[in-house]
Design a protein around this motif. Structure first.
Motif, PDB file in Angstrom:
ATOM      1  N   MET A 144       4.170  -8.206 -21.824  1.00 43.69           N
ATOM      2  CA  MET A 144       4.579  -9.034 -20.687  1.00 43.69           C
ATOM      3  C   MET A 144       3.877  -8.513 -19.429  1.00 43.69           C
ATOM      4  SD  MET A 144       6.506 -11.596 -21.428  1.00 43.69           S
ATOM      5  CE  MET A 144       7.357 -11.988 -19.901  1.00 43.69           C
ATOM      6  N   ARG A 145       2.804  -9.158 -19.100  1.00 46.27           N
ATOM      7  CA  ARG A 145       2.076  -8.772 -17.898  1.00 46.27           C
ATOM      8  C   ARG A 145       1.359  -9.978 -17.325  1.00 46.27           C
ATOM      9  NH1 ARG A 145      -1.882 -10.922 -19.264  1.00 46.27           N
ATOM     10  NH2 ARG A 145      -3.727 -10.189 -20.344  1.00 46.27           N
ATOM     11  N   LYS A 146       0.961  -9.860 -16.062  1.00 45.50           N
ATOM     12  CA  LYS A 146       0.309 -10.955 -15.360  1.00 45.50           C
ATOM     13  C   LYS A 146      -0.976 -10.447 -14.719  1.00 45.50           C
ATOM     14  CE  LYS A 146       1.067 -14.052 -11.361  1.00 45.50           C
ATOM     15  NZ  LYS A 146       2.038 -14.393 -10.288  1.00 45.50           N
ATOM     16  N   ILE A 147      -2.034 -11.221 -14.872  1.00 42.82           N
ATOM     17  CA  ILE A 147      -3.302 -10.948 -14.198  1.00 42.82           C
ATOM     18  C   ILE A 147      -3.500 -12.019 -13.131  1.00 42.82           C
ATOM     19  CG2 ILE A 147      -5.795 -10.782 -14.466  1.00 42.82           C
ATOM     20  CD1 ILE A 147      -4.237  -8.490 -15.787  1.00 42.82           C
ATOM     21  N   SER A 148      -3.758 -11.591 -11.912  1.00 44.09           N
ATOM     22  CA  SER A 148      -3.946 -12.555 -10.815  1.00 44.09           C
ATOM     23  C   SER A 148      -4.799 -11.897  -9.742  1.00 44.09           C
ATOM     24  CB  SER A 148      -2.593 -12.990 -10.247  1.00 44.09           C
ATOM     25  OG  SER A 148      -1.881 -11.884  -9.720  1.00 44.09           O
ATOM     26  N   VAL A 149      -4.887 -12.546  -8.610  1.00 42.23           N
ATOM     27  CA  VAL A 149      -5.588 -12.007  -7.444  1.00 42.23           C
ATOM     28  C   VAL A 149      -4.622 -12.039  -6.266  1.00 42.23           C
ATOM     29  CG1 VAL A 149      -7.483 -12.363  -5.811  1.00 42.23           C
ATOM     30  CG2 VAL A 149      -7.868 -12.691  -8.267  1.00 42.23           C
ATOM     31  N   VAL A 150      -4.488 -10.905  -5.573  1.00 45.04           N
ATOM     32  CA  VAL A 150      -3.658 -10.831  -4.360  1.00 45.04           C
ATOM     33  C   VAL A 150      -4.451 -10.085  -3.293  1.00 45.04           C
ATOM     34  CG1 VAL A 150      -1.521 -10.784  -5.716  1.00 45.04           C
ATOM     35  CG2 VAL A 150      -2.546  -8.625  -4.966  1.00 45.04           C
ATOM     36  N   ASN A 151      -3.994 -10.168  -2.061  1.00 45.46           N
ATOM     37  CA  ASN A 151      -4.628  -9.414  -0.984  1.00 45.46           C
ATOM     38  C   ASN A 151      -4.112  -7.984  -0.982  1.00 45.46           C
ATOM     39  OD1 ASN A 151      -6.183 -11.522  -0.063  1.00 45.46           O
ATOM     40  ND2 ASN A 151      -4.716 -12.145   1.506  1.00 45.46           N
ATOM     41  N   LEU A 152      -5.000  -7.057  -0.689  1.00 41.82           N
ATOM     42  CA  LEU A 152      -4.586  -5.688  -0.466  1.00 41.82           C
ATOM     43  C   LEU A 152      -3.599  -5.696   0.703  1.00 41.82           C
ATOM     44  CD1 LEU A 152      -5.299  -2.758  -1.454  1.00 41.82           C
ATOM     45  CD2 LEU A 152      -6.870  -2.649   0.491  1.00 41.82           C
ATOM     46  N   PRO A 153      -2.406  -5.118   0.545  1.00 43.36           N
ATOM     47  CA  PRO A 153      -1.386  -5.207   1.599  1.00 43.36           C
ATOM     48  C   PRO A 153      -1.927  -4.819   2.970  1.00 43.36           C
ATOM     49  CG  PRO A 153      -0.423  -4.286  -0.367  1.00 43.36           C
ATOM     50  CD  PRO A 153      -1.897  -4.412  -0.641  1.00 43.36           C
ATOM     51  N   VAL A 195     -18.718  22.282  12.996  1.00 42.84           N
ATOM     52  CA  VAL A 195     -19.189  21.010  12.449  1.00 42.84           C
ATOM     53  C   VAL A 195     -18.004  20.056  12.321  1.00 42.84           C
ATOM     54  CG1 VAL A 195     -20.303  19.887  10.500  1.00 42.84           C
ATOM     55  CG2 VAL A 195     -21.037  22.182  11.208  1.00 42.84           C
ATOM     56  N   ALA A 196     -18.170  18.820  12.789  1.00 39.37           N
ATOM     57  CA  ALA A 196     -17.121  17.805  12.676  1.00 39.37           C
ATOM     58  C   ALA A 196     -17.300  17.051  11.360  1.00 39.37           C
ATOM     59  CB  ALA A 196     -17.190  16.841  13.856  1.00 39.37           C
ATOM     60  N   ILE A 197     -16.265  17.054  10.532  1.00 39.40           N
ATOM     61  CA  ILE A 197     -16.300  16.404   9.220  1.00 39.40           C
ATOM     62  C   ILE A 197     -15.435  15.151   9.269  1.00 39.40           C
ATOM     63  CG2 ILE A 197     -15.907  16.687   6.752  1.00 39.40           C
ATOM     64  CD1 ILE A 197     -18.028  18.556   8.009  1.00 39.40           C
ATOM     65  N   PRO A 198     -16.028  13.968   9.072  1.00 44.15           N
ATOM     66  CA  PRO A 198     -15.213  12.740   9.069  1.00 44.15           C
ATOM     67  C   PRO A 198     -14.358  12.684   7.804  1.00 44.15           C
ATOM     68  CG  PRO A 198     -17.468  12.245   8.430  1.00 44.15           C
ATOM     69  CD  PRO A 198     -17.454  13.697   8.828  1.00 44.15           C
ATOM     70  N   LEU A 199     -13.145  12.224   7.939  1.00 43.36           N
ATOM     71  CA  LEU A 199     -12.233  12.104   6.804  1.00 43.36           C
ATOM     72  C   LEU A 199     -11.710  10.677   6.712  1.00 43.36           C
ATOM     73  CD1 LEU A 199     -10.012  15.324   7.203  1.00 43.36           C
ATOM     74  CD2 LEU A 199     -12.055  15.040   5.778  1.00 43.36           C
ATOM     75  N   THR A 200     -11.632  10.179   5.488  1.00 43.91           N
ATOM     76  CA  THR A 200     -11.052   8.866   5.234  1.00 43.91           C
ATOM     77  C   THR A 200      -9.947   9.017   4.202  1.00 43.91           C
ATOM     78  OG1 THR A 200     -13.143   7.738   5.672  1.00 43.91           O
ATOM     79  CG2 THR A 200     -11.489   6.522   4.417  1.00 43.91           C
ATOM     80  N   ALA A 201      -8.774   8.471   4.521  1.00 47.30           N
ATOM     81  CA  ALA A 201      -7.678   8.433   3.548  1.00 47.30           C
ATOM     82  C   ALA A 201      -7.733   7.100   2.823  1.00 47.30           C
ATOM     83  CB  ALA A 201      -6.333   8.592   4.246  1.00 47.30           C
ATOM     84  N   SER A 202      -7.827   7.173   1.502  1.00 47.47           N
ATOM     85  CA  SER A 202      -7.850   5.969   0.666  1.00 47.47           C
ATOM     86  C   SER A 202      -6.715   6.088  -0.331  1.00 47.47           C
ATOM     87  CB  SER A 202      -9.201   5.837  -0.050  1.00 47.47           C
ATOM     88  OG  SER A 202      -9.182   4.773  -0.960  1.00 47.47           O
ATOM     89  N   PHE A 203      -5.597   5.435  -0.032  1.00 51.72           N
ATOM     90  CA  PHE A 203      -4.394   5.553  -0.857  1.00 51.72           C
ATOM     91  C   PHE A 203      -4.188   4.244  -1.619  1.00 51.72           C
ATOM     92  CE2 PHE A 203      -2.611   8.657   2.533  1.00 51.72           C
ATOM     93  CZ  PHE A 203      -3.471   9.646   2.077  1.00 51.72           C
ATOM     94  N   MET A 204      -4.765   4.162  -2.809  1.00 49.26           N
ATOM     95  CA  MET A 204      -4.705   2.957  -3.628  1.00 49.26           C
ATOM     96  C   MET A 204      -3.517   3.016  -4.579  1.00 49.26           C
ATOM     97  SD  MET A 204      -7.053   0.825  -2.780  1.00 49.26           S
ATOM     98  CE  MET A 204      -8.667   0.666  -2.005  1.00 49.26           C
ATOM     99  N   THR A 205      -2.333   3.022  -4.012  1.00 46.36           N
ATOM    100  CA  THR A 205      -1.122   3.075  -4.816  1.00 46.36           C
ATOM    101  C   THR A 205       0.031   2.466  -4.037  1.00 46.36           C
ATOM    102  OG1 THR A 205       0.493   4.533  -5.888  1.00 46.36           O
ATOM    103  CG2 THR A 205      -0.704   5.432  -4.016  1.00 46.36           C
ATOM    104  N   GLY A 206       0.963   1.882  -4.776  1.00 49.26           N
ATOM    105  CA  GLY A 206       2.158   1.349  -4.152  1.00 49.26           C
ATOM    106  C   GLY A 206       3.319   2.309  -4.194  1.00 49.26           C
ATOM    107  N   GLN A 207       3.048   3.562  -4.535  1.00 53.43           N
ATOM    108  CA  GLN A 207       4.112   4.570  -4.670  1.00 53.43           C
ATOM    109  C   GLN A 207       4.881   4.720  -3.361  1.00 53.43           C
ATOM    110  OE1 GLN A 207       2.564   8.127  -6.437  1.00 53.43           O
ATOM    111  NE2 GLN A 207       4.531   9.202  -6.419  1.00 53.43           N
ATOM    112  N   TYR A 215      -0.881   1.924  -0.072  1.00 57.40           N
ATOM    113  CA  TYR A 215      -2.138   1.194   0.117  1.00 57.40           C
ATOM    114  C   TYR A 215      -2.784   1.461   1.477  1.00 57.40           C
ATOM    115  CZ  TYR A 215      -0.447  -1.240  -3.996  1.00 57.40           C
ATOM    116  OH  TYR A 215       0.034  -1.524  -5.251  1.00 57.40           O
ATOM    117  N   LEU A 216      -2.488   2.598   2.072  1.00 52.50           N
ATOM    118  CA  LEU A 216      -3.098   2.951   3.356  1.00 52.50           C
ATOM    119  C   LEU A 216      -4.601   3.176   3.186  1.00 52.50           C
ATOM    120  CD1 LEU A 216      -2.752   3.920   6.370  1.00 52.50           C
ATOM    121  CD2 LEU A 216      -2.594   6.232   5.415  1.00 52.50           C
TER     122      LEU A 216
END
Length: 926
Positions: free
Chosen positions: A280-289, A609-621, A658-659
Motif C-alpha cells: 500500500m503505497r502511492k507515487i506522485s509529485v508534490v512540492n518540497l515544503p 579562512v571563511a568556509i561556506p556551509l549549507t544545511a540540506s535536511f531532506m527529511t520530514g522527521q 525539509y530545511l
C-alpha cells in the motif's frame, strides 16, 4: 518452496530452486532448472532434420537457467541457435488438471515441443511466456521436452548492453504448473492510500466461458479482508475496490507487504488459485515544503532520490544471478549504504530481484531495454510488445516507482546523408512515436511515473513525468553546471526538450552522473570517492534538483566506477580514517552539511579562512527539536608527518523538516606551518547521537625551518630533498616520474638513491639520534605505463562492453583501493648500513590521497589521482651517521629486491597523503 517441490530430491541441487514469481505463484509447480542435454545448431539444420523428436544425440550438458556462453552454464558460446532437451514427468496427482510450461525469459525466438508435438513459439527476450501441455500429457510417465532458441543478431531486438555478456537462450527459470479450467492471466493491484482501499483487477486469457467467481483474501489472520466478485460470461477482466481500513503503508523503513490469495472458480472441476502480495503505497509529485519545487513523493511525502545505476550483471551468469541469496544481497547493498533506490539499466530485471526490492524497501526505476538499430516498424513493435509485457509482469512491485521507455536516444536515431556523410538524426516522427510510447505506458499504468527518454548528449524530452538528464563531469565542474542548469529549468522552458515540446512542472532529476565519462577517454579504474564527494556536496546546495543517480552499483566490463567490484568485493574510500565514524552512508545522509564542491583548498599559513556551509535536511522527521549541534575540528599532519590538532569549535544549527538553507560561514584559523589539515564536521542531536559527518581539507604552504622543536622538546635539524632529486635509480621494469617529479615510481625490483649534505654546523657528537622520513608505497606496473600501449582497441564499442576491458589500461586509471593487495618490501640503507626493511602492503588510491587529488591540473586528465603511501620513520644506524659526518654526505638508498618485487613509489610533499619530502631528522642533544 511449496510442498509439491519439497518431495523432489533434486531440488536441493538445482540452481535457483525458488519459485521465480513470488507475486504470482500457484501451489502445484515443478522447477525445471538443472542439467539439460544441449546441442548447438550452427548450420541451422535442426528443424529440417527433426531434432525436436528427441531421437538425436544432444552431446553437451547445459546448466539451466544460465544463458549459454556464461561460465555458470557450463557451455561456451559457439553458435546463434541452441537446442535443449530433457525428460519431464508430470506428477500423477496432476491428472485432470490443466498443465502449462512457463519460461521466465528466453532470448530470442523460442519454440517448444513435447514428444515431438509443437506446443508453440515465442518472440522476445525479457518476459515470461507459457504453452499448454495438457492435450499431450501422460501423467506419471517420462516425456521428452525439447526447446529450440534462435538468438541470431537482429537489429530490431532489444539487445541492451548484452555486450557485457549475452543472454543467449533460456536465462530465467522454466517451470511446470497446474491451472484451473478457467484461470487468471494476470492480477494487478492499484493501491489508493488516500482512500484506504486497493483496486484489484483480474485478467483472463480469453472471455469467460460462463459466469465465474473471483474470491480474494487480503492480509493475514483475523484481520484479513475477504471479498468476492462475479466475472460475467464474455468478460475478460474485472476490477473490484477492496477497502483496507487503517492500511499499513509500504515505506522505505517499513516495507510491509500484504499477502493476497485469489481464487477463480465456476468453470469445470478445477478452480485456479494464485498467491501474490501488494504494497500500500502511492507515487506522485508534490512540492518540497515551503517551495514551489516539484519532487517525487512516496505516500504524499517528498523523497530526495539517491539512486544508483544497476547494470544487473554477474561475471559468471551474465544476465542470470547464481542464487536467490545473491539477488537479495544486491538490493541490500544499496540499502545498506543509504541509497533510496536503484535504476535497473537497459534490462527487464529478474522478478525475484524485484521481489527483494519490495521486501527490503528499495525503490526501482525500471528501464525498457533498447535496440541498437533504427526505429523501424519491427523495432517499434518489439519495444511496444516488451513494454506491455514488462508492465503486465511487474505491475505489482511496490518498489517500482517509474518506467523509463528509452535511454539516451539509443535505437531512436535514423541515418541520413549530410555533406556526403552519415548523420544520426532523431527525427520528428520518431519523437512523436516516443511521446506515444510514453502515453501507452501511462495508459497501462497510471499509478507510476513514466519517463520518455533518459536524456544525454544534446537530445531532449518529448512528453515525460520527469525532467531527467545525464551528465558526467569532473568534480570541479559541478557547481557551475548546476547553477546554469537550475536557471534554465522552469515551466515553459524549452531547455532539455525537443523542438515543439517544453517543460511543465516535472521534478528535475539527475538520472546518471559520475566521473567515469567525465575525463578524456573515460577515467578507467580510479578512486571515484573524491569526485563523488565534490558532486554530492554540490547537489545538496541545489534543492531544485530533486535527486541524483550515480553510475554505478558495481563495475562491469569497461566501467570501473562501481561502489563494488564486478565480483562484488569491497572498495575502500578511506573516509573513516580521515573522520572517525564516517562511512559512505554520510554522503547519503538525510541531514547533510555541505561545504561546496571544493573539498580541498590551498591556504596561507596562519590565515583565517571563511568556509561556506549549507544545511540540506531532506527529511520530514519531527522529533529532532529546533536545533542541532555542529562540531568542527581542524587536525592533520605537519611537514614531518606528525599528527596535530590545531582548532575546534561548536555551533547551533537550526532544524526544521525539509530545511534548505545557507548557514553563516565558518571562520577557520589555518595552522601557522606547512601542513595538510582536515576540517571535520559532525552534526549531532540533543542526545549526542551523530547524524552526519563531512569534511574538507586544506593544503597549507609554508617553508620548513632548518631547525624544529619536536613534541619531546628536543630540537632537530631537518634535511630535506624533493622526491624527484634522486641521484641514482635502476629498476627491472621501469622508472618514471609523475607531474614533474611530485611522485617518483619504480616498478619491479631495483633502487632509488638520495644524497644529502651533512650540515657543517652540526657535530656528530651533538646528535642524539637520527631518522629518515618518507611516504612510500608499492608500485604496480599498470598496463597504461608499459611501453607501446595505446588505449584504443581495434574492436571498441563502449556501450556494448567491447574495447578497453583492462581497468589499468586507460591513461587516467589508477585502480582504487580494494581487497586485493599488491605488496612490496623496501630495504632502507644509510651510507651502506642497513637501517631497516619495511613491508609496503599495497599501492593504494582513495580519499586519503588528498595531495594527489589536489595536485591534479583541471584539464580533464588524471595523473595517478588519489594515490598515496605509508609514512615510514626509519632509525638511522650510529655507524652510518658517523661515516656521513666524516664524508659530509648522507646516502639514503631504498631498495626492492627480487624476493618481493612489488616496486616502489616515493611521494613528495605535494603528492600523496602527508606533506613531507624525503627527510632526514637529526635530533640534537640538549
Amino acid at each position: 518452496m511449496h510442498a509439491a517441490m519439497a518431495q523432489t530430491p533434486a531440488t536441493a541441487t538445482i540452481p535457483l530452486p525458488e519459485h521465480p514469481r513470488p507475486d504470482f505463484e500457484r501451489t502445484n509447480w515443478l522447477n525445471l532448472n538443472g542439467d539439460w542435454a544441449f546441442r548447438f545448431d550452427s548450420a541451422d539444420v535442426g528443424l529440417r532434420e527433426h531434432w525436436f523428436t528427441g531421437t538425436q544425440t544432444f552431446p553437451l550438458t547445459i546448466h539451466v537457467p544460465f544463458p549459454w556462453g556464461a561460465p555458470l552454464s557450463g557451455v561456451k558460446d559457439q553458435a546463434d541457435i541452441g537446442w535443449y532437451q530433457r525428460s519431464i514427468s508430470v506428477p500423477a496427482d496432476w491428472r485432470g488438471q490443466r498443465v502449462f510450461l512457463t519460461i521466465g525469459a528466453s532470448d530470442w525466438l523460442t519454440t517448444v515441443w513435447l514428444d515431438g508435438q509443437e506446443l508453440g513459439r515465442h518472440e522476445g527476450g525479457y518476459t515470461p511466456f507459457s504453452f499448454e501441455l495438457t492435450p499431450h500429457l501422460k501423467p506419471g510417465q517420462a516425456q521428452r521436452l525439447v526447446v529450440r532458441v534462435d538468438d541470431k543478431r537482429r537489429q530490431f531486438t532489444l539487445y541492451g548492453k548484452q555486450g557485457y555478456g549475452n543472454a543467449r537462450g533460456i536465462w530465467q527459470t522454466p517451470y511446470l504448473e497446474t491451472r484451473g479450467d478457467a484461470y487468471i492471466e494476470a492480477l494487478h493491484f492499484t493501491p489508493d492510500i488516500d482512500a484506504n482501499k486497493v483496486r484489484v483487477t483480474a485478467y483472463l486469457p480469453s472471455p469467460a466461458p460462463n459466469d465465474l467467481r473471483l474470491a480474494l483474501n487480503i492480509g493475514e489472520g483475523n484481520s484479513a479482508v475477504k471479498t468476492q466478485q462475479t466475472i460475467r460470461k464474455g468478460q475478460q477482466q474485472v476490477s473490484v475496490d477492496v477497502a483496507l481500513p487503517n492500511a499499513r503503508r509500504w515505506t522505505l523503513t517499513d516495507p510491509y507487504l500484504y499477502p493476497v490469495e485469489a481464487t477463480l472458480s465456476g468453470s469445470g472441476k478445477t478452480s485456479d488459485r494464485v498467491k501474490s502480495y501488494l504494497g500500500m503505497r502511492k507515487i506522485s509529485v508534490v512540492n518540497l515544503p515551503g517551495t514551489q519545487i516539484p519532487y517525487v513523493a512516496l505516500n504524499n511525502e517528498p523523497i530526495y532520490l539517491q539512486l544508483t545505476l544497476d547494470q544487473s550483471y554477474h561475471p559468471e551468469g551474465y544476465y542470470t544471478f547464481p542464487s536467490d541469496a545473491f539477488m537479495r544481497e544486491e538490493v541490500l547493498k544499496a540499502r545498506q549504504i543509504g541509497l533510496t533506490g536503484i535504476r535497473t539499466h537497459i534490462k527487464a530485471d529478474i522478478p525475484r530481484k524485484l521481489y527483494w526490492a519490495d521486501q527490503l524497501g528499495v525503490l526501482v526505476m525500471a528501464d525498457l531495454p533498447n535496440s541498437w538499430g533504427e526505429p523501424d516498424s519491427l523495432a517499434r513493435r518489439e519495444s511496444e510488445y516488451t513494454l506491455r509485457e514488462m508492465i503486465k509482469r511487474d505491475y505489482n512491485h511496490p518498489a517500482i516507482f517509474s518506467w523509463i521507455t528509452f535511454n539516451e536516444t539509443w535505437g531512436l536515431t535514423t541515418k541520413q546523408k549530410k555533406d556526403g556523410k552519415d548523420v544520426a538524426n532523431y527525427l520528428p516522427e520518431t519523437q512523436k512515436w516516443v511521446a506515444s510510447v510514453y502515453r501507452l505506458a501511462k495508459s497501462l499504468d497510471p499509478s507510476r511515473l513514466v519517463e520518455d527518454n533518459s536524456i544525454c548528449c544534446g537530445r531532449g524530452h518529448t512528453e515525460t513525468d520527469l525532467n531527467s538528464w545525464h551528465e558526467y563531469l569532473p568534480g570541479y565542474e559541478w557547481d557551475a553546471y548546476l547553477s546554469k542548469l537550475t536557471k534554465q529549468t522552469f515551466p515553459g522552458s524549452t531547455f532539455h526538450f525537443e523542438k515543439g515540446y517544453k517543460q511543465g512542472n516535472q521534478p528535475m532529476f539527475n538520472s546518471e552522473f559520475g566521473n567515469v565519462w567525465g575525463y578524456e577517454g573515460s577515467t578507467g579504474d580510479v578512486d571515484w570517492s573524491w569526485d563523488y564527494h565534490r558532486a554530492i556536496n554540490a547537489f545538496r546546495q541545489y534543492p531544485q534538483v530533486s535527486g541524483w543517480l550515480y553510475t554505478e552499483h558495481h563495475d562491469v566490463i569497461n566501467e570501473w566506477n562501481g561502489y563494488w567490484r564486478y565480483d562484488r568485493s569491497e572498495k575502500e574510500l578511506g573516509v573513516g580514517e580521515l573522520v572517525p565514524g564516517m562511512t559512505i552512508r554520510d554522503f547519503h545522509a538525510p541531514l547533510y552539511i555541505s561545504t561546496g564542491q571544493d573539498i580541498a583548498r590551498t591556504a596561507p599559513a596562519g590565515a583565517t579562512v571563511a568556509i561556506p556551509l549549507t544545511a540540506s535536511f531532506m527529511t520530514g522527521q519531527t522529533d529532532l527539536g529546533q536545533n542541532l549541534t555542529l562540531t568542527a575540528k581542524l587536525y592533520g599532519w605537519d611537514a614531518l608527518g606528525q599528527s596535530k590538532t590545531w582548532w575546534s569549535a561548536t555551533r547551533s544549527v537550526p532544524y526544521k523538516p525539509y530545511l534548505q538553507q545557507n548557514l553563516d560561514s565558518l571562520r577557520v584559523p589555518m595552522p601557522n606551518e606547512k601542513a595538510v589539515a582536515v576540517l571535520a564536521l559532525v552534526l549531532t542531536d540533543a542526545s549526542g547521537a551523530e547524524l552526519h559527518h563531512n569534511f574538507m581539507s586544506f593544503v597549507v604552504n609554508a617553508p620548513v625551518p632548518a631547525t624544529v622543536t619536536l613534541a619531546t622538546n628536543r630540537k632537530a635539524r631537518v634535511l630535506t630533498t624533493p622526491a624527484s632529486q634522486f641521484k641514482n635509480a635502476k629498476w627491472s621494469l621501469k622508472q618514471w616520474n609523475v607531474l614533474e617529479g611530485k611522485k617518483v615510481n619504480g616498478a619491479g625490483s631495483g633502487f632509488v638513491e638520495y644524497r644529502m649534505t651533512w650540515p657543517k654546523d652540526v657535530s656528530i657528537n651533538g646528535v642524539e639520534s637520527a631518522s629518515f622520513l618518507v611516504e612510500a608505497s608499492a608500485k604496480q606496473l599498470f598496463t597504461k605505463d608499459r611501453e607501446g600501449i595505446t588505449m584504443k582497441d581495434a574492436d571498441t564499442d563502449y556501450m556494448l562492453g567491447k574495447g578497453v576491458n583492462d581497468p589499468s589500461k586507460n591513461p587516467n586509471a589508477y585502480p582504487m583501493t580494494d581487497q586485493t593487495r599488491f605488496p612490496s618490501a623496501v630495504t632502507v640503507r644509510c651510507n651502506g648500513q642497513v637501517a631497516g626493511r619495511y613491508e609496503l602492503p599495497d599501492d593504494p588510491a582513495d580519499h586519503r590521497g588528498i595531495l594527489s587529488w589536489h595536485a591534479q591540473p583541471q584539464d580533464r586528465k588524471l595523473r595517478e589521482a588519489g594515490s598515496y603511501g605509508y609514512k615510514l620513520t626509519v632509525p638511522l644506524p650510529t655507524e652510518a651517521l658517523q661515516q656521513a659526518a666524516l664524508t659530509g654526505e648522507l646516502v639514503i638508498r631504498l631498495e626492492v629486491d627480487d624476493s618481493l618485487p612489488g616496486g616502489l613509489a616515493i611521494y613528495g610533499s605535494e603528492f600523496g597523503r602527508y606533506p613531507i619530502d624525503p627527510t632526514v631528522l637529526l635530533v640534537l642533544k640538549p
